[in-house]
Scaffold this motif. Structure first.
Motif, PDB file in Angstrom:
ATOM      1  N   THR A   7       0.724  -1.271   0.144  1.00  0.00           N
ATOM      2  CA  THR A   7      -0.128   0.093   0.037  1.00  0.00           C
ATOM      3  C   THR A   7       0.781   1.014  -0.066  1.00  0.00           C
ATOM      4  O   THR A   7       0.486   2.396  -0.379  1.00  0.00           O
ATOM      5  N   HIS A   8       2.265   1.337   0.435  1.00  0.00           N
ATOM      6  CA  HIS A   8       2.983   2.246   0.370  1.00  0.00           C
ATOM      7  C   HIS A   8       3.897   2.335  -1.123  1.00  0.00           C
ATOM      8  O   HIS A   8       4.359   1.201  -1.571  1.00  0.00           O
ATOM      9  N   LEU A   9       3.938   3.558  -1.526  1.00  0.00           N
ATOM     10  CA  LEU A   9       4.836   3.620  -2.798  1.00  0.00           C
ATOM     11  C   LEU A   9       6.146   3.283  -2.735  1.00  0.00           C
ATOM     12  O   LEU A   9       7.034   2.879  -3.371  1.00  0.00           O
ATOM     13  N   THR A  10       6.755   3.342  -1.481  1.00  0.00           N
ATOM     14  CA  THR A  10       7.956   3.006  -1.260  1.00  0.00           C
ATOM     15  C   THR A  10       8.244   1.381  -1.037  1.00  0.00           C
ATOM     16  O   THR A  10       9.298   1.037  -0.821  1.00  0.00           O
ATOM     17  N   ASP A  42       4.503   9.430   5.129  1.00  0.00           N
ATOM     18  CA  ASP A  42       3.605   8.157   5.041  1.00  0.00           C
ATOM     19  C   ASP A  42       3.896   7.277   3.887  1.00  0.00           C
ATOM     20  O   ASP A  42       3.284   6.403   3.650  1.00  0.00           O
ATOM     21  N   GLY A  43       5.181   7.284   3.652  1.00  0.00           N
ATOM     22  CA  GLY A  43       5.690   6.489   2.266  1.00  0.00           C
ATOM     23  C   GLY A  43       4.768   6.368   1.026  1.00  0.00           C
ATOM     24  O   GLY A  43       4.844   5.667   0.269  1.00  0.00           O
ATOM     25  N   GLY A  44       4.174   7.330   0.867  1.00  0.00           N
ATOM     26  CA  GLY A  44       3.444   7.699  -0.430  1.00  0.00           C
ATOM     27  C   GLY A  44       1.942   7.185  -0.382  1.00  0.00           C
ATOM     28  O   GLY A  44       1.323   7.221  -1.265  1.00  0.00           O
ATOM     29  N   VAL A  45       1.573   6.680   0.840  1.00  0.00           N
ATOM     30  CA  VAL A  45       0.131   6.324   1.096  1.00  0.00           C
ATOM     31  C   VAL A  45      -0.959   7.268   0.696  1.00  0.00           C
ATOM     32  O   VAL A  45      -2.139   6.934  -0.205  1.00  0.00           O
ATOM     33  N   SER A  46      -0.588   8.656   1.226  1.00  0.00           N
ATOM     34  CA  SER A  46      -1.808   9.725   0.762  1.00  0.00           C
ATOM     35  C   SER A  46      -1.802   9.902  -0.581  1.00  0.00           C
ATOM     36  O   SER A  46      -3.091  10.458  -1.074  1.00  0.00           O
ATOM     37  N   ALA A  54       1.129   1.076 -12.144  1.00  0.00           N
ATOM     38  CA  ALA A  54       2.220   0.412 -12.594  1.00  0.00           C
ATOM     39  C   ALA A  54       3.462   0.853 -11.569  1.00  0.00           C
ATOM     40  O   ALA A  54       4.304   0.079 -11.294  1.00  0.00           O
ATOM     41  N   VAL A  55       3.201   1.772 -10.858  1.00  0.00           N
ATOM     42  CA  VAL A  55       4.276   2.299  -9.878  1.00  0.00           C
ATOM     43  C   VAL A  55       3.936   1.900  -8.406  1.00  0.00           C
ATOM     44  O   VAL A  55       5.011   1.601  -7.598  1.00  0.00           O
ATOM     45  N   VAL A  56       2.815   1.510  -8.237  1.00  0.00           N
ATOM     46  CA  VAL A  56       2.481   1.226  -6.650  1.00  0.00           C
ATOM     47  C   VAL A  56       2.961   0.061  -6.097  1.00  0.00           C
ATOM     48  O   VAL A  56       3.034  -1.001  -6.963  1.00  0.00           O
ATOM     49  N   GLY A  57       3.667   0.258  -5.028  1.00  0.00           N
ATOM     50  CA  GLY A  57       4.349  -1.301  -4.480  1.00  0.00           C
ATOM     51  C   GLY A  57       5.779  -1.457  -5.131  1.00  0.00           C
ATOM     52  O   GLY A  57       6.511  -2.220  -4.629  1.00  0.00           O
ATOM     53  N   THR A  58       6.232  -0.567  -6.013  1.00  0.00           N
ATOM     54  CA  THR A  58       7.672  -0.844  -6.444  1.00  0.00           C
ATOM     55  C   THR A  58       8.858  -0.178  -5.842  1.00  0.00           C
ATOM     56  O   THR A  58      10.028  -0.601  -6.157  1.00  0.00           O
ATOM     57  N   GLY A  59       8.430   0.821  -5.049  1.00  0.00           N
ATOM     58  CA  GLY A  59       9.372   1.410  -4.658  1.00  0.00           C
ATOM     59  C   GLY A  59      10.193   2.317  -5.504  1.00  0.00           C
ATOM     60  O   GLY A  59      11.232   3.218  -5.137  1.00  0.00           O
ATOM     61  N   ILE A  60       9.622   2.743  -6.590  1.00  0.00           N
ATOM     62  CA  ILE A  60      10.210   3.578  -7.443  1.00  0.00           C
ATOM     63  C   ILE A  60       9.976   5.125  -6.841  1.00  0.00           C
ATOM     64  O   ILE A  60       8.928   5.428  -6.496  1.00  0.00           O
TER      65      ILE A  60
END
Length: 69
Positions: A7-10, A42-46, A54-60
């Motif tokens: 759930t975090h972009l990171t 928030d690691g990008g959750v917001s 394609a980016v979600v959950g990749t840590g990009i």
């Protein structure tokens, strides 16, 4: 735990140090000209809903390109 990470972009869960580093930055001289802003740690959750799937959950990270994107 993996589902939570995704759930975090990171692609990782936050740690105490993540917030501590932001607090240290805000307390230091480097943030001396920073006023009236909101910093979400928030690691990008917001912003997840506004990022291509394609980016979600990749840590990009910011500014990095997704293959084919």
């Amino acid at each position: 735990e993996q589902a939570m990470r995704e759930t975090h972009l990171t692609n990782r869960l936050g740690e105490n140090g993540d917030v501590a580093r932001v607090a240290a930055y805000l307390a230091g001289d480097d943030a001396g000209f920073l006023t009236g802003t909101e910093l979400r740690v928030d690691g990008g959750v917001s912003i997840r809903a506004h990022v291509p799937q394609a980016v979600v959950g990749t840590g990009i990270g910011p500014g990095e390109r997704v293959a084919g994107g």
